[in-house]
Design a protein around this motif. Sequence first.
Motif, PDB file in Angstrom:
ATOM      1  N   ARG A   1       0.832  -1.208   0.000  1.00  0.00           N
ATOM      2  CA  ARG A   1       0.000   0.000   0.000  1.00  0.00           C
ATOM      3  C   ARG A   1       0.868   1.259   0.000  1.00  0.00           C
ATOM      4  NH1 ARG A   1      -4.446   2.620  -1.575  1.00  0.00           N
ATOM      5  NH2 ARG A   1      -5.126   4.177  -0.060  1.00  0.00           N
ATOM      6  N   ILE A   2       1.881   1.281   0.836  1.00  0.00           N
ATOM      7  CA  ILE A   2       2.753   2.458   0.923  1.00  0.00           C
ATOM      8  C   ILE A   2       3.511   2.658  -0.385  1.00  0.00           C
ATOM      9  CG2 ILE A   2       4.746   3.448   2.103  1.00  0.00           C
ATOM     10  CD1 ILE A   2       3.815   2.044   4.645  1.00  0.00           C
ATOM     11  N   LEU A   3       4.070   1.576  -0.935  1.00  0.00           N
ATOM     12  CA  LEU A   3       4.838   1.677  -2.175  1.00  0.00           C
ATOM     13  C   LEU A   3       3.943   2.102  -3.332  1.00  0.00           C
ATOM     14  CD1 LEU A   3       7.107  -1.493  -1.882  1.00  0.00           C
ATOM     15  CD2 LEU A   3       7.829   0.885  -1.698  1.00  0.00           C
ATOM     16  N   ASN A   4       2.746   1.545  -3.399  1.00  0.00           N
ATOM     17  CA  ASN A   4       1.840   1.918  -4.482  1.00  0.00           C
ATOM     18  C   ASN A   4       1.458   3.388  -4.413  1.00  0.00           C
ATOM     19  OD1 ASN A   4       1.870  -0.613  -5.598  1.00  0.00           O
ATOM     20  ND2 ASN A   4      -0.009  -1.302  -4.607  1.00  0.00           N
ATOM     21  N   GLN A   5       1.209   3.890  -3.201  1.00  0.00           N
ATOM     22  CA  GLN A   5       0.899   5.314  -3.050  1.00  0.00           C
ATOM     23  C   GLN A   5       2.100   6.168  -3.444  1.00  0.00           C
ATOM     24  OE1 GLN A   5      -0.426   5.543   1.075  1.00  0.00           O
ATOM     25  NE2 GLN A   5      -2.550   5.741   0.420  1.00  0.00           N
ATOM     26  N   CYS A   6       3.280   5.720  -3.066  1.00  0.00           N
ATOM     27  CA  CYS A   6       4.504   6.455  -3.398  1.00  0.00           C
ATOM     28  C   CYS A   6       4.672   6.551  -4.910  1.00  0.00           C
ATOM     29  CB  CYS A   6       5.712   5.757  -2.762  1.00  0.00           C
ATOM     30  SG  CYS A   6       7.316   6.435  -3.233  1.00  0.00           S
ATOM     31  N   PHE A   7       4.525   5.409  -5.626  1.00  0.00           N
ATOM     32  CA  PHE A   7       4.664   5.413  -7.079  1.00  0.00           C
ATOM     33  C   PHE A   7       3.597   6.281  -7.734  1.00  0.00           C
ATOM     34  CE2 PHE A   7       6.475   0.880  -6.590  1.00  0.00           C
ATOM     35  CZ  PHE A   7       7.718   1.405  -6.310  1.00  0.00           C
ATOM     36  N   GLU A   8       2.373   6.177  -7.226  1.00  0.00           N
ATOM     37  CA  GLU A   8       1.278   6.922  -7.833  1.00  0.00           C
ATOM     38  C   GLU A   8       1.465   8.427  -7.667  1.00  0.00           C
ATOM     39  OE1 GLU A   8      -3.626   7.116  -7.678  1.00  0.00           O
ATOM     40  OE2 GLU A   8      -2.533   5.536  -6.622  1.00  0.00           O
ATOM     41  N   ILE A   9       1.836   8.857  -6.465  1.00  0.00           N
ATOM     42  CA  ILE A   9       2.026  10.294  -6.218  1.00  0.00           C
ATOM     43  C   ILE A   9       3.186  10.829  -7.049  1.00  0.00           C
ATOM     44  CG2 ILE A   9       2.726  11.982  -4.472  1.00  0.00           C
ATOM     45  CD1 ILE A   9       1.143  10.319  -2.432  1.00  0.00           C
ATOM     46  N   ALA A  10       4.287  10.051  -7.119  1.00  0.00           N
ATOM     47  CA  ALA A  10       5.445  10.503  -7.893  1.00  0.00           C
ATOM     48  C   ALA A  10       5.106  10.586  -9.379  1.00  0.00           C
ATOM     49  CB  ALA A  10       6.619   9.557  -7.666  1.00  0.00           C
ATOM     50  N   ALA A  11       4.358   9.589  -9.880  1.00  0.00           N
ATOM     51  CA  ALA A  11       3.992   9.606 -11.298  1.00  0.00           C
ATOM     52  C   ALA A  11       3.029  10.746 -11.603  1.00  0.00           C
ATOM     53  CB  ALA A  11       3.369   8.267 -11.685  1.00  0.00           C
TER      54      ALA A  11
ATOM     55  N   GLU B   1      10.276   1.075   3.446  1.00  0.00           N
ATOM     56  CA  GLU B   1      11.451   1.948   3.523  1.00  0.00           C
ATOM     57  C   GLU B   1      12.684   1.265   2.944  1.00  0.00           C
ATOM     58  OE1 GLU B   1      13.856   5.092   4.053  1.00  0.00           O
ATOM     59  OE2 GLU B   1      11.688   5.107   4.409  1.00  0.00           O
ATOM     60  N   LEU B   2      12.882  -0.005   3.270  1.00  0.00           N
ATOM     61  CA  LEU B   2      14.027  -0.745   2.737  1.00  0.00           C
ATOM     62  C   LEU B   2      13.942  -0.860   1.219  1.00  0.00           C
ATOM     63  CD1 LEU B   2      14.348  -3.615   5.387  1.00  0.00           C
ATOM     64  CD2 LEU B   2      15.827  -1.614   5.126  1.00  0.00           C
ATOM     65  N   THR B   3      12.737  -1.060   0.703  1.00  0.00           N
ATOM     66  CA  THR B   3      12.561  -1.182  -0.742  1.00  0.00           C
ATOM     67  C   THR B   3      12.901   0.124  -1.445  1.00  0.00           C
ATOM     68  OG1 THR B   3      10.817  -2.816  -0.409  1.00  0.00           O
ATOM     69  CG2 THR B   3      10.930  -1.759  -2.568  1.00  0.00           C
ATOM     70  N   VAL B   4      12.407   1.242  -0.920  1.00  0.00           N
ATOM     71  CA  VAL B   4      12.682   2.534  -1.551  1.00  0.00           C
ATOM     72  C   VAL B   4      14.176   2.871  -1.474  1.00  0.00           C
ATOM     73  CG1 VAL B   4      12.281   5.016  -1.341  1.00  0.00           C
ATOM     74  CG2 VAL B   4      10.366   3.435  -1.232  1.00  0.00           C
ATOM     75  N   ARG B   5      14.809   2.496  -0.385  1.00  0.00           N
ATOM     76  CA  ARG B   5      16.252   2.736  -0.290  1.00  0.00           C
ATOM     77  C   ARG B   5      17.017   2.030  -1.400  1.00  0.00           C
ATOM     78  NH1 ARG B   5      17.807   2.232   6.178  1.00  0.00           N
ATOM     79  NH2 ARG B   5      16.596   4.043   6.885  1.00  0.00           N
ATOM     80  N   GLN B   6      16.551   0.841  -1.791  1.00  0.00           N
ATOM     81  CA  GLN B   6      17.214   0.084  -2.846  1.00  0.00           C
ATOM     82  C   GLN B   6      17.169   0.824  -4.180  1.00  0.00           C
ATOM     83  OE1 GLN B   6      18.788  -3.074  -3.153  1.00  0.00           O
ATOM     84  NE2 GLN B   6      18.993  -2.946  -0.941  1.00  0.00           N
ATOM     85  N   PHE B   7      16.085   1.591  -4.421  1.00  0.00           N
ATOM     86  CA  PHE B   7      15.895   2.223  -5.726  1.00  0.00           C
ATOM     87  C   PHE B   7      15.765   3.736  -5.633  1.00  0.00           C
ATOM     88  CE2 PHE B   7      14.352  -2.107  -6.119  1.00  0.00           C
ATOM     89  CZ  PHE B   7      14.896  -2.522  -7.327  1.00  0.00           C
TER      90      PHE B   7
END
Length: 912
Positions: free
Chosen positions: A37-47, A384-390
């Motif tokens: 959920r957090i990652l999807n919101q992050c990608f959506e807001i950034a896009a 957080e760990l996932t976003v740090r990777q990319f």
Amino acid sequence: MSVYRLLAVRYLFQRWDRAVLIISSIALGVATLVSARILNQCFEIAAQGTTTPAGSAELYVTNGEAGVARALADELRVAKVPGVKSVQPLVVERVSLPDLDGRVAVLVGAEVSSQLLTDNNSLKVKVTPVGDIPKWQLLPVLAAVKDGDLTKAGDLWDRIPARLAMVSRSIYEDWNGRCQAALAAGRPAPPFVVRHANRDAVCLPIGVVDFDADSPLAPMGKSFIGMSVGQALGVVRPAPPYAAVGGGAGAGAAESPYPPKVNRIDLFLEPGADPEAVLAAASQVVGRRAEVRTPDAQRRSTQEIVTGIQVGVLMCSLGAMIIGLFLVYNAMSVTVAERRADIGVLRSIGATRTQIVVLFSAASAALGFVGAVLGVPLGMLLAELTVRQFRSELESMFLNPEVRLTHLSWTTAVAAVAVGTGTAVFAALVPALQAAGDDPAHVVRRSAGRAKGIWNVLHRSACLALIVTGAAMILLRFNLPSRVGSVGGLTLVLVGLLLASPILVAVMVRLARPVVRATAPFTLRLAFDNLSRAPGRTGVVIGALGAGVALMFQTAGVGRSNEEPILSWIEQVVQADHFVFNGNMTSANSSNSPMSANVARDLKGLPGVEDVMSIRYYRPEYNGTVVYLVALDVKTYAGTMRHRAPELASDLEVFPELDDTHPDHSGANKVLVSHNFVERHKVKVGDTVLVPGPRGPVPLVIVGAVRDYSWSRGTIFLDRARYAKLFGDNLIDICHVFVKPGETGGAEPALDRYATDKGLFVTDRFALRKFLSELLNRVYVLAYMQQLLVGVVAALGVVTALLISVLQRKRELGLLLAVGATPGQVLLSVLAEAFLMGVFGTALGILIGLPMEWYVLKVMFMDESGFDLDMLIPWKATLGIAGASITLATLAGLLPAWRAIQTRIPEAMQYE
């Protein structure tokens, strides 16, 4: 309540290890859902921030990345469209600040109006004046704003000699701190320099901007630079010399006939105005020069791409949650099996079936609640760990360099806890109903019960229904909403197979029985016989292991099937000796960090350089999605690549047809498209496609198709000189530098000096290939990270299944110890059963993973991208996955095995 405390709370403390297993299963499942959920919101807001930055209007006039003529804003104002309160042209571009260590910022050019200068403005910002503001120069501007003549206010502001800027507090404090340090050291204060396309513009900060939390500009809070529209255009889109557009040279050439263009025009409506009616009226004014869109329509094309990523992340999360559900069911089955005598006593003294169901459901709800609560912070950590990777790639891909994880809302957190708790309760219902439905006279005895016929019928019917429904959705996917058939159908089939795992395990055991009995040692035969007697008990766990193996096998197979052709293609097309770009290697393949076209001419004049090919990237919308347009110097590309990559000969023969300077091809907008563009958009050679341009749709004629893996929605290739004429854009994104044979040593120092002097970056062919290869691998590492959680959850299920086995075999194990079996033999028999579960789970996973890989490549990939990839078996990865799965399952049997050798013979002999 005393009964509940006795049989629920007290039992949980006695069997704390099993409670931990249930809590862990739910926690890991909830964690994957929360992180998704957090990652999807992050990608959506950034896009969305890239597609519609600072978006707060009710309607938008746009041509996508191509921009809109600024004069359209004046025409809309003059037309006085009914219902339109304000017309606001907007410029939004990514820039860098060379004197602040190359810090990346977002330059926003807005009208000098209510957008920034007044209280209660639509952008919800507050400007605090700083520095030496030329107040006498601003007086006419403020008077025009007060009179409501925004066009005049903008013209007056643009005539102010200094470039006035309003910056975010973070940028101002950084720059001001350096100014103070320089003055203290006796040096002049550094100017505030904004760089775009390696052109520097000295600006004067006159205000610090603070943002409300709900401001549409809030995501740019640390990276914002605001200017008037005209002055922002002077920084990012100075009119190119006409000769340069046509491919010639000379700084004194006439100006381009293209009028100034902005990124888009925002239309703010009067309260109560009908957006549809205003859209229709505004569209009549705009005509074919642009498109008027609602916010939903503006988001649609980007959302179509983001949704594909979101679905992939969500599927892995749902997989972990579903497997957790089955394993909680398994754990509660252990509880029911252990408490059968207590249940029989309760039923005998008057306890109702409802009370028995509530007893086990309440215990499962309590454990599920604890697990879900623990899963929420764990999910935040995983995200957080996932976003740090990319992080570096994400910051370069999107317009706003601040790619931040969204804060988890209380609503989402509560929903996640509810899902986790509900999953635990739902998983406990079947064991609870079975316990409540048993005959009290039977359950007071401790013999193992068998599933009733009705449960077998329901089980088989549910499996068949899920698999058939999923298959039907897949076959009818083109008649269903996007991705519902392909993704939803696959999910239902996998859930049905997981539910049917006891049946599949029973078949596999029956097939393997002759071989095991003829060749296996005693402890393994003993474990196999126990496994074959209770496929229902072990089938769910073996299915969970198989699901984890299938997902990993499918990911490894899809990864290899993608990696080999893509890396081979990269080896062929990345043939230049050096590459010069602005920003980093990720942004070099986007239009976020452009350079001046003069860079290509300068590089070609360096010693040792044979030729230079420049490329400009553009992401237009076509057929409801975003495609990739690559504008390149086709004559240079065909000439330099012919002897460097002979395997591309068939493709290179077509590229000269795009040459805008060739007399046979001038005047026609000829393009090549990738094979996946042809497949995905159902076009063919000879067709004309329309993409947005700054003055309306641009017709492009397809003259051929080539192999290309640049973009999953398809790629269009166009000669850069023609692109500059059609789109009024003479910037470039990357230069491919070809060095003369034998002169590499002389060219490298000259390239390095030039890049350093211009603030650019240079890399060689091998470094770029390595970066692209590693980036591709890291994408699949992300998938493996999520699927590893599925494997951990499945391993927890092995523990619960073996605990049931030890419980149900208590008398048998006691008899073995009584007749002389050593504790070591008993321990090995339990570990052997865990080993067999790992073997059967791995075999089942590979059998399911093979068709999954085919389905993903030949159905989902073809539907999503049009790429027709050969299916490759990941042999090395398969051996690693199989070894890890079997080892994990065997190690998970240590706790139950230790419990088994602790069995006391007198107690075991009394156990029935």
